[in-house]
Design an enzyme around this catalytic site. Structure first.
Site, PDB file in Angstrom:
ATOM      1  CB  SER A   1      -0.778  -0.094   1.245  1.00 34.87           C
ATOM      2  OG  SER A   1      -1.877   0.795   1.321  1.00 34.87           O
TER       3      SER A   1
ATOM      4  CG  ASP B   1       7.199   5.199 -11.689  1.00 34.75           C
ATOM      5  OD1 ASP B   1       7.974   4.185 -11.962  1.00 34.75           O
ATOM      6  OD2 ASP B   1       6.125   5.291 -11.988  1.00 34.75           O
TER       7      ASP B   1
ATOM      8  CE  LYS C   1      -5.083  -2.618   1.048  1.00 30.74           C
ATOM      9  NZ  LYS C   1      -5.280  -1.228   0.570  1.00 30.74           N
TER      10      LYS C   1
END
Length: 432
Positions: free
Chosen positions: A293, A304, A318
Site C-alpha cells: 500500500s 519512477d 495492494k
C-alpha cells in the site's frame, strides 16, 4: 413466521421495491428498470426462503448482515462489512494500542496471508513471516472467512494464548505456532547511524500521522551524511497523505501518485512541491513482500522519478483505495472506491514493485580470504591472536549492547545482505 418477522420482512421488501422504483426512474431505459426490479425480487424471495426453510432459526437481521457481508466479500479482497463489533475494533486499532498478535493480514489468491509482522510484537518474536498463509486459527479453518472475522479471532485479551497453523513457502508441511497476545504499541519511525559508514538509516514500520515529522527531524539532525537508507520492509502501509508527503521530501516536482475511481469525484492527483523538498542526498529504499500500500506508493514513486534505488524483493501488490462509509452509528462498509497509479501510469495492484536490485534475505557471504586457512607453522601465533580477540570482543559486545539503539554494527550488517547491498549502493551513488 410470527407477526413481527412478517412486518420486518414486508418492510424490508417495501424498502427494496421503493429503491427499485426510484432506480427505475433514473434508469437509462425501460429494460434497465425491468432488470433492476427482477433482481430485487430475486433477492427478497431468497431472503424469505432462507428465513422460512433454513435448518437453524436465523434472525432476520442476521440474514441481512450475512447478505451484506457476502456481497462485500465477493467484490474484492479489501472490501468488507463492519458490524458493530468489527466497527468498534477498527476504531480501537486506529487509536494505536490494542491486544493482539502484531500482524497485518490480507487476502491473496483466496488465502489469508500475512502481509507483514509488526516489528518487536508477539508475532514477530514467534517467527511469523511475510507471505505466511494462515490455514487455521485455534483449530478453525480460515477458508471462506473474511479478513475482519480472522482479525477478530486473533485479537483478544493480553497474555492469552492463541495457536495459528502456518503454511510457508519452502516448508513441506503446515506447522503450528503458539503466540501469546499482548498490547500492540507501534513505533512508526526510528533512525540509526551505520558503524564505520557516514550513512543515515531510517526505519518506517507503518504510515501513521507522525511519519513525515519524525523523518524530517532525523534528516535535519544528520546534515552531513553521505546518503540515506529508507527501510520499508514489512511496512503494511497506512495514511496516504504521509506517503505523499514523505516522497515530497525527496522530489521537487511532478506527480507523486494519482487515484482513479468509477466516480470522477474520487479522481485525484498528488504533486510534489519545490518548497517541501528537504534533501538531494543519495537515497536507497529497502522493500520486501511485506511492503504494501503506502510503502509501494513511496518506493514506486521514487523509482519512477529516478530519485532512489530500490533494493530487496517484490512488494505485496495492494494498490487500491478503501474508505469507511458508515451505515448508521454502529455499523459501516469498508469499500474500495479507487486504485492508485504511479507517475509512469502503472498500478501496483496485484503486481507490486519490482526492485532495481533484487536481493533475497540472508547473511552476507564470507569471502575466501576470511576462511580458516592457516599453515601449521603459524598455528601457535594464530591461536594466541584468537585468544586476544575473545577479550576484545567481550568488551566490544558490552559497547554494542549500549549502542544498538542508535548504531547498526558491522555484525548486524553481516546478518542482512539486503542492508549491505543498500550501503554499497549509497557508496556508488555518492561517487556519481
Amino acid at each position: 413466521m410470527n407477526k413481527s418477522k412478517k412486518y420486518l420482512a414486508l418492510k424490508f421488501m417495501g424498502i427494496l421495491l421503493v429503491s427499485g422504483m426510484t432506480a427505475s426512474l433514473n434508469a437509462k431505459n425501460e429494460d434497465d428498470a425491468s432488470i433492476r426490479l427482477e433482481a430485487l425480487s430475486k433477492l427478497t424471495k431468497t431472503i424469505s426462503t432462507v428465513e422460512k426453510y433454513y435448518v437453524d432459526d436465523i434472525k432476520f437481521k442476521e440474514i441481512i448482515d450475512k447478505a451484506i457481508s457476502g456481497l462485500m466479500q465477493n467484490l474484492d479482497a479489501h472490501s468488507s462489512f463492519l458490524n458493530e463489533k468489527a466497527f468498534k475494533d477498527m476504531q480501537v486499532q486506529t487509536n494505536g494500542e490494542f491486544g493482539g498478535l502484531g500482524i497485518t493480514v490480507g487476502m491473496k489468491d483466496g488465502a489469508l496471508t500475512v502481509i507483514s509482522p509488526i516489528e518487536d510484537t508477539p508475532a514477530d518474536k514467534a517467527g511469523i513471516k511475510s507471505g505466511d498463509i494462515i490455514l487455521r486459527i485455534d483449530g478453525n479453518a480460515t477458508i471462506g472467512t473474511t479478513i475482519d472475522e480472522a482479525v477478530n479471532k486473533m485479537r483478544g485479551k493480553p497474555k492469552t494464548p492463541i495457536t495459528v497453523t502456518i503454511l510457508r513457502k519452502g516448508e513441506q508441511k503446515p506447522f503450528d505456532v503458539k503466540i501469546i497476545r499482548d498490547i500492540i504499541k507501534v513505533e512508526s519511525v526510528y533512525a540509526k547511524t551505520i558503524e564505520n559508514e557516514n550513512i543515515l538509516y531510517v526505519r518506517v514500520t507503518n504510515f501513521d500521522k507522525n511519519v513525515v515529522g519524525k523523518v524530517k527531524e532525523f534528516i535535519k539532525q544528520h546534515p552531513k551524511v553521505n546518503g540515506i537508507i529508507l527501510d520499508l520492509r514489512n511496512n503494511p502501509g497506512g495514511l496516504l497523505n504521509q506517503a505523499v508527503d514523505l516522497v515530497d521530501l525527496f522530489v521537487d516536482s511532478g506527480i507523486i501518485v494519482s487515484q482513479k475511481g468509477r466516480d470522477a469525484s474520487e479522481n485525484a492527483e498528488y504533486k510534489a512541491s519545490l518548497g517541501a523538498t528537504l534533501t538531494k542526498l543519495p537515497l536507497v529504499v529497502l522493500v520486501n513482500g511485506g511492503s504494501a500500500s503506502a510503502s509501494e506508493i513511496v518506493s514506486g514513486s521514487l523509482q519512477d522519478h529516478k530519485r532512489a534505488v530500490i533494493v530487496g524483493e517484490n512488494t505485496f501488490g495492494k494498490g487500491s483505495v478503501q474508505v469507511i462509509l458508515p451505515i448508521d452509528d454502529t455499523e459501516a462498509l469498508r469499500l474500495t472506491i479507487a486504485r492508485y497509479y504511479l507517475p509512469s501510469g502503472r498500478t501496483v495492484q496485484a503486481v507490486g514493485i519490482t526492485p532495481d536490485l533484487v536481493v533475497h534475505p540472508g547473511k552476507v557471504p564470507q569471502s575466501e580470504d576470511s576462511a580458516f586457512n592457516i599453515k601449521e607453522s603459524e598455528l601457535k601465533a594464530h591461536l594466541q591472536s584468537e585468544l586476544n580477540k575473545i577479550n576484545v570482543e567481550t568488551e566490544a559486545n558490552k559497547t554494542e549492547n549500549k549502542d544498538e539503539k542508535t548504531v547498526i554494527t558491522q555484525k548486524k550488517i553481516g546478518e542482512d545482505i539486503q542492508l549491505k547491498t543498500a550501503i554499497d549502493a549509497i557508496k556508488v551513488l555518492k561517487i556519481k
